[in-house]
Motif scaffolding. Structure first.
Motif, PDB file in Angstrom:
ATOM      1  N   TYR A  31       0.807  -1.219   0.000  1.00 39.69           N
ATOM      2  CA  TYR A  31       0.000   0.000   0.000  1.00 39.69           C
ATOM      3  C   TYR A  31       0.847   1.279   0.000  1.00 39.69           C
ATOM      4  O   TYR A  31       0.569   2.207  -0.765  1.00 39.69           O
ATOM      5  CB  TYR A  31      -0.939   0.016   1.207  1.00 39.69           C
ATOM      6  N   PRO A  32       1.877   1.375   0.861  1.00 40.33           N
ATOM      7  CA  PRO A  32       2.635   2.629   0.886  1.00 40.33           C
ATOM      8  C   PRO A  32       3.317   2.969  -0.433  1.00 40.33           C
ATOM      9  O   PRO A  32       3.519   4.153  -0.725  1.00 40.33           O
ATOM     10  CB  PRO A  32       3.668   2.388   2.002  1.00 40.33           C
ATOM     11  N   THR A  33       3.646   1.971  -1.242  1.00 41.03           N
ATOM     12  CA  THR A  33       4.279   2.300  -2.520  1.00 41.03           C
ATOM     13  C   THR A  33       3.319   3.063  -3.423  1.00 41.03           C
ATOM     14  O   THR A  33       3.755   3.881  -4.240  1.00 41.03           O
ATOM     15  CB  THR A  33       4.777   1.032  -3.244  1.00 41.03           C
ATOM     16  N   PHE A  34       2.020   2.813  -3.276  1.00 38.97           N
ATOM     17  CA  PHE A  34       1.033   3.590  -4.026  1.00 38.97           C
ATOM     18  C   PHE A  34       0.769   4.936  -3.346  1.00 38.97           C
ATOM     19  O   PHE A  34       0.625   5.960  -4.015  1.00 38.97           O
ATOM     20  CB  PHE A  34      -0.268   2.805  -4.168  1.00 38.97           C
ATOM     21  N   THR A  35       0.686   4.923  -2.015  1.00 37.54           N
ATOM     22  CA  THR A  35       0.438   6.164  -1.275  1.00 37.54           C
ATOM     23  C   THR A  35       1.438   7.239  -1.671  1.00 37.54           C
ATOM     24  O   THR A  35       1.075   8.396  -1.915  1.00 37.54           O
ATOM     25  CB  THR A  35       0.522   5.910   0.235  1.00 37.54           C
ATOM     26  N   TYR A  36       2.707   6.849  -1.760  1.00 41.60           N
ATOM     27  CA  TYR A  36       3.755   7.826  -2.073  1.00 41.60           C
ATOM     28  C   TYR A  36       4.008   7.929  -3.573  1.00 41.60           C
ATOM     29  O   TYR A  36       4.218   9.027  -4.100  1.00 41.60           O
ATOM     30  CB  TYR A  36       5.034   7.473  -1.313  1.00 41.60           C
ATOM     31  N   GLY A  37       3.977   6.802  -4.265  1.00 41.78           N
ATOM     32  CA  GLY A  37       4.272   6.827  -5.692  1.00 41.78           C
ATOM     33  C   GLY A  37       3.190   7.458  -6.548  1.00 41.78           C
ATOM     34  O   GLY A  37       3.483   7.999  -7.620  1.00 41.78           O
ATOM     35  N   PRO A  80       3.675  11.762  -5.929  1.00 44.29           N
ATOM     36  CA  PRO A  80       5.072  12.080  -5.587  1.00 44.29           C
ATOM     37  C   PRO A  80       5.303  13.554  -5.294  1.00 44.29           C
ATOM     38  O   PRO A  80       6.197  13.897  -4.510  1.00 44.29           O
ATOM     39  CB  PRO A  80       5.843  11.635  -6.827  1.00 44.29           C
ATOM     40  N   GLU A  81       4.502  14.410  -5.908  1.00 39.63           N
ATOM     41  CA  GLU A  81       4.711  15.848  -5.697  1.00 39.63           C
ATOM     42  C   GLU A  81       4.411  16.255  -4.249  1.00 39.63           C
ATOM     43  O   GLU A  81       4.910  17.274  -3.782  1.00 39.63           O
ATOM     44  CB  GLU A  81       3.842  16.655  -6.669  1.00 39.63           C
ATOM     45  N   ARG A  82       3.611  15.452  -3.547  1.00 40.74           N
ATOM     46  CA  ARG A  82       3.318  15.771  -2.143  1.00 40.74           C
ATOM     47  C   ARG A  82       4.510  15.440  -1.239  1.00 40.74           C
ATOM     48  O   ARG A  82       4.725  16.112  -0.228  1.00 40.74           O
ATOM     49  CB  ARG A  82       2.114  14.962  -1.657  1.00 40.74           C
ATOM     50  N   TRP A  83       5.226  14.368  -1.581  1.00 42.07           N
ATOM     51  CA  TRP A  83       6.225  13.819  -0.681  1.00 42.07           C
ATOM     52  C   TRP A  83       7.656  14.135  -1.115  1.00 42.07           C
ATOM     53  O   TRP A  83       8.556  14.149  -0.267  1.00 42.07           O
ATOM     54  CB  TRP A  83       6.049  12.300  -0.578  1.00 42.07           C
ATOM     55  N   GLN A 119       9.840  12.271  -9.906  1.00 46.39           N
ATOM     56  CA  GLN A 119      10.031  11.085 -10.743  1.00 46.39           C
ATOM     57  C   GLN A 119      10.936  10.060 -10.062  1.00 46.39           C
ATOM     58  O   GLN A 119      10.742   8.845 -10.221  1.00 46.39           O
ATOM     59  CB  GLN A 119      10.605  11.470 -12.105  1.00 46.39           C
ATOM     60  N   GLU A 120      11.891  10.537  -9.307  1.00 47.85           N
ATOM     61  CA  GLU A 120      12.749   9.609  -8.568  1.00 47.85           C
ATOM     62  C   GLU A 120      11.932   8.802  -7.571  1.00 47.85           C
ATOM     63  O   GLU A 120      12.168   7.602  -7.385  1.00 47.85           O
ATOM     64  CB  GLU A 120      13.859  10.374  -7.847  1.00 47.85           C
ATOM     65  N   LEU A 121      10.975   9.447  -6.926  1.00 42.79           N
ATOM     66  CA  LEU A 121      10.132   8.738  -5.973  1.00 42.79           C
ATOM     67  C   LEU A 121       9.255   7.719  -6.688  1.00 42.79           C
ATOM     68  O   LEU A 121       9.096   6.584  -6.222  1.00 42.79           O
ATOM     69  CB  LEU A 121       9.276   9.725  -5.180  1.00 42.79           C
ATOM     70  N   VAL A 122       8.684   8.099  -7.820  1.00 44.44           N
ATOM     71  CA  VAL A 122       7.877   7.157  -8.597  1.00 44.44           C
ATOM     72  C   VAL A 122       8.708   5.935  -8.992  1.00 44.44           C
ATOM     73  O   VAL A 122       8.285   4.782  -8.821  1.00 44.44           O
ATOM     74  CB  VAL A 122       7.288   7.826  -9.852  1.00 44.44           C
ATOM     75  N   ASP A 123       9.897   6.183  -9.505  1.00 46.27           N
ATOM     76  CA  ASP A 123      10.756   5.082  -9.945  1.00 46.27           C
ATOM     77  C   ASP A 123      11.130   4.172  -8.772  1.00 46.27           C
ATOM     78  O   ASP A 123      11.128   2.939  -8.901  1.00 46.27           O
ATOM     79  CB  ASP A 123      12.026   5.630 -10.601  1.00 46.27           C
ATOM     80  N   ALA A 124      11.439   4.773  -7.637  1.00 53.30           N
ATOM     81  CA  ALA A 124      11.848   3.984  -6.474  1.00 53.30           C
ATOM     82  C   ALA A 124      10.696   3.145  -5.930  1.00 53.30           C
ATOM     83  O   ALA A 124      10.882   1.971  -5.593  1.00 53.30           O
ATOM     84  CB  ALA A 124      12.399   4.905  -5.387  1.00 53.30           C
TER      85      ALA A 124
END
Length: 202
Positions: free
Chosen positions: A104-110, A113-116, A122-127
């Protein structure tokens, strides 16, 4: 009961659970709840955290968190979970909590990404996408087949049914996690689940 959700989102998991349990419910579509507006205001009046799924029971009690809803339903429908005290019940609890705590958290943040990570979205999405793939590769080693825990469908299978429509998408699952894909397709084909999948667009 009323289920507040968005077609095709995580609330679909709870729709599948309710369908497996044969529990009647009204679906309240709060599409757009993730930004300011009427949908968010409507949801926050029920759940101040403004999260989906939010389930309002017949007595007015509000349940949130899909794992909590799964455990509540398992109490009402023990046939949808392994017997308490069994090894499979321990596996059921482990994988249920593992999913919501890890995937779940990978979707919450991914997904936002602009919030976190506004300076490197894009780095957060990729990670988070890479991390999710790692998690699904591990899950593949835990699935028994033909359903997640073996011969009998459980509420855990509601999660499996949905994930193949979300990132990293069906083609990735076909190439890397064939057991997970086969379980998902078997659950989606169940007569009580197929209409949910059609309505959700997944």
């Amino acid at each position: 009961m009323q289920l507040y959700g968005v077609p095709g989102w995580g609330s679909t998991i709870v729709e599948i659970m309710l369908a497996l349990a044969g529990e009647p419910y009204d679906f309240v579509d709060v599409t757009g709840f993730d930004r300011p507006g009427a949908a968010r205001d409507r949801l926050r009046a029920i759940n101040p955290l403004a999260q989906v799924p939010t389930l309002v029971l017949e007595d007015g009690l509000v349940l949130t968190e899909s794992a909590a809803i799964a455990l509540w339903l398992a109490g009402r429908h023990p046939e949808l979970a392994p017997a308490a005290g069994s090894a499979d019940h321990a596996r059921f609890l482990r994988l249920l909590v593992w999913y919501v705590a890890n995937v779940y958290p990978t979707f919450t943040y991914g997904d936002y990404p602009e919030r976190w990570a506004p300076s490197a979205p894009q780095e957060l999405v990729d990670a988070t996408d890479r991390r999710r793939e790692e998690l699904y590769l591990w899950l593949e080693t835990q699935l028994a087949g033909p359903f997640a825990l073996g011969e009998r469908v459980t509420l855990l299978d509601a999660y499996i049914a949905c994930v193949i429509s979300w990132r990293p998408r069906r083609a990735w699952f076909a190439g890397h996690t064939p057991t997970l894909l086969a379980v998902a397709e078997r659950v989606r084909a169940l007569p009580e689940v197929a209409p949910v999948m059609a309505r959700s667009g997944l």
